[in-house]
Design a protein around this motif. Structure first.
Motif, PDB file in Angstrom:
ATOM      1  N   TYR A 292      -1.154   8.049  78.524  1.00 10.71           N
ATOM      2  CA  TYR A 292      -0.226   7.481  77.549  1.00 10.71           C
ATOM      3  C   TYR A 292       1.047   8.297  77.544  1.00 10.71           C
ATOM      4  CZ  TYR A 292      -4.118   4.742  75.814  1.00 10.71           C
ATOM      5  OH  TYR A 292      -5.154   3.854  75.711  1.00 10.71           O
ATOM      6  N   GLN A 293       2.125   7.628  77.148  1.00  6.89           N
ATOM      7  CA  GLN A 293       3.401   8.336  77.022  1.00  6.89           C
ATOM      8  C   GLN A 293       4.166   7.801  75.824  1.00  6.89           C
ATOM      9  OE1 GLN A 293       5.478   7.646  80.684  1.00  6.89           O
ATOM     10  NE2 GLN A 293       6.293   5.674  80.040  1.00  6.89           N
ATOM     11  N   THR A 294       5.057   8.627  75.350  1.00  3.97           N
ATOM     12  CA  THR A 294       5.926   8.234  74.248  1.00  3.97           C
ATOM     13  C   THR A 294       7.316   8.799  74.507  1.00  3.97           C
ATOM     14  OG1 THR A 294       6.180   8.161  71.840  1.00  3.97           O
ATOM     15  CG2 THR A 294       5.434  10.240  72.780  1.00  3.97           C
TER      16      THR A 294
ATOM     17  N   GLU B 288      -5.975   5.820  81.886  1.00  2.00           N
ATOM     18  CA  GLU B 288      -6.106   6.299  80.497  1.00  2.00           C
ATOM     19  C   GLU B 288      -5.043   7.335  80.148  1.00  2.00           C
ATOM     20  OE1 GLU B 288      -8.239   4.830  78.367  1.00  2.00           O
ATOM     21  OE2 GLU B 288      -8.864   3.564  80.051  1.00  2.00           O
TER      22      GLU B 288
ATOM     23  N   CYS C 153      10.129   9.398  66.884  1.00  2.00           N
ATOM     24  CA  CYS C 153       9.128   9.158  67.923  1.00  2.00           C
ATOM     25  C   CYS C 153       8.753   7.686  67.953  1.00  2.00           C
ATOM     26  CB  CYS C 153       7.872   9.989  67.657  1.00  2.00           C
ATOM     27  SG  CYS C 153       8.127  11.741  67.929  1.00  2.00           S
ATOM     28  N   PHE C 154       8.568   7.185  69.142  1.00  3.85           N
ATOM     29  CA  PHE C 154       8.133   5.813  69.325  1.00  3.85           C
ATOM     30  C   PHE C 154       6.620   5.785  69.512  1.00  3.85           C
ATOM     31  CE2 PHE C 154      12.562   5.996  70.362  1.00  3.85           C
ATOM     32  CZ  PHE C 154      13.081   4.824  69.834  1.00  3.85           C
ATOM     33  N   ASN C 155       6.044   4.597  69.508  1.00  6.82           N
ATOM     34  CA  ASN C 155       4.594   4.465  69.669  1.00  6.82           C
ATOM     35  C   ASN C 155       4.150   4.960  71.041  1.00  6.82           C
ATOM     36  OD1 ASN C 155       4.347   3.262  67.150  1.00  6.82           O
ATOM     37  ND2 ASN C 155       4.503   1.199  67.971  1.00  6.82           N
ATOM     38  N   TRP C 156       2.946   5.508  71.081  1.00  9.60           N
ATOM     39  CA  TRP C 156       2.336   5.881  72.349  1.00  9.60           C
ATOM     40  C   TRP C 156       1.920   4.608  73.063  1.00  9.60           C
ATOM     41  CZ3 TRP C 156       1.926  10.662  74.507  1.00  9.60           C
ATOM     42  CH2 TRP C 156       2.293  11.731  73.696  1.00  9.60           C
ATOM     43  N   GLU C 157       2.281   4.495  74.324  1.00 10.56           N
ATOM     44  CA  GLU C 157       1.978   3.317  75.133  1.00 10.56           C
ATOM     45  C   GLU C 157       1.203   3.730  76.370  1.00 10.56           C
ATOM     46  OE1 GLU C 157       2.699   0.183  74.329  1.00 10.56           O
ATOM     47  OE2 GLU C 157       3.824   0.704  72.517  1.00 10.56           O
ATOM     48  N   PRO C 158       0.280   2.871  76.832  1.00 10.76           N
ATOM     49  CA  PRO C 158      -0.456   3.213  78.062  1.00 10.76           C
ATOM     50  C   PRO C 158       0.456   3.160  79.287  1.00 10.76           C
ATOM     51  CG  PRO C 158      -1.046   1.014  77.307  1.00 10.76           C
ATOM     52  CD  PRO C 158      -0.152   1.603  76.255  1.00 10.76           C
ATOM     53  N   VAL C 159       0.212   4.062  80.228  1.00 12.26           N
ATOM     54  CA  VAL C 159       0.943   4.077  81.493  1.00 12.26           C
ATOM     55  C   VAL C 159       0.144   3.217  82.460  1.00 12.26           C
ATOM     56  CG1 VAL C 159       1.799   5.506  83.382  1.00 12.26           C
ATOM     57  CG2 VAL C 159       1.832   6.387  81.033  1.00 12.26           C
ATOM     58  N   LYS C 160       0.719   2.095  82.867  1.00 10.74           N
ATOM     59  CA  LYS C 160       0.003   1.137  83.701  1.00 10.74           C
ATOM     60  C   LYS C 160       0.374   1.225  85.178  1.00 10.74           C
ATOM     61  CE  LYS C 160      -0.463  -2.067  79.890  1.00 10.74           C
ATOM     62  NZ  LYS C 160      -0.080  -3.348  79.336  1.00 10.74           N
TER      63      LYS C 160
END
Length: 141
Positions: free
Chosen positions: A51-53, A49, A65-72
């Motif tokens: 996230y990074q951007t 859970e 700023c780019f969209n926040w994406e989950p760190v998988k």
């Protein structure tokens, strides 16, 4: 060399080691080592859970700023837990019993010896294939 053995090695540098760790597999390996219960749940919450951007500033000092994406996959570098997470790598080499294993940070050396050059070559190929197979299951390439 004193015993007239053929000696060779596989020298492997896991570039960006901490970036390629799959969370699901790391958590399973840590559980296998006995890390479960409250501490296991804490580590799971630390890894999942998240996230990074990316924010970039252009020449006019406008921030994009780019969209926040989950760190998988990947673990935080520099944290006190990073060495613990790094030990996942030892599991990749558990199938390489016929070689001397030397680990240092993200550098790995597997030293292979055999009195017969033909058996040495066969042993080297078997260990290399096992290593590549194991690393492919642990890391995200």
């Amino acid at each position: 060399m004193n015993t007239k053995h053929t000696v060779g090695g596989i020298f492997y540098d896991l570039i960006k080691t901490f970036d390629c760790v799959k969370h699901r597999i790391l958590l399973a390996k840590l559980e296998h080592c006995g890390i479960r219960g409250t501490f296991g749940a804490l580590i799971k919450s630390y890894l999942t859970e998240r996230y990074q951007t990316v924010a970039l500033k252009d020449k006019t000092n406008t921030v994009n700023c780019f969209n926040w994406e989950p760190v998988k996959h990947g673990v935080t570098k520099g944290s006190i837990l990073s060495p613990l997470f790094f030990n996942y790598k030892r599991f990749a080499y558990s199938n390489c019993k016929n070689a001397k294993l030397v680990l240092y940070a993200d550098d790995t050396s597997l030293i292979i010896t055999n009195p017969s050059p033909i058996e040495f070559a066969n042993k080297l190929n078997i260990i290399f294939n096992k290593l590549m197979n194991a690393l492919g299951k642990i890391c995200y390439f």
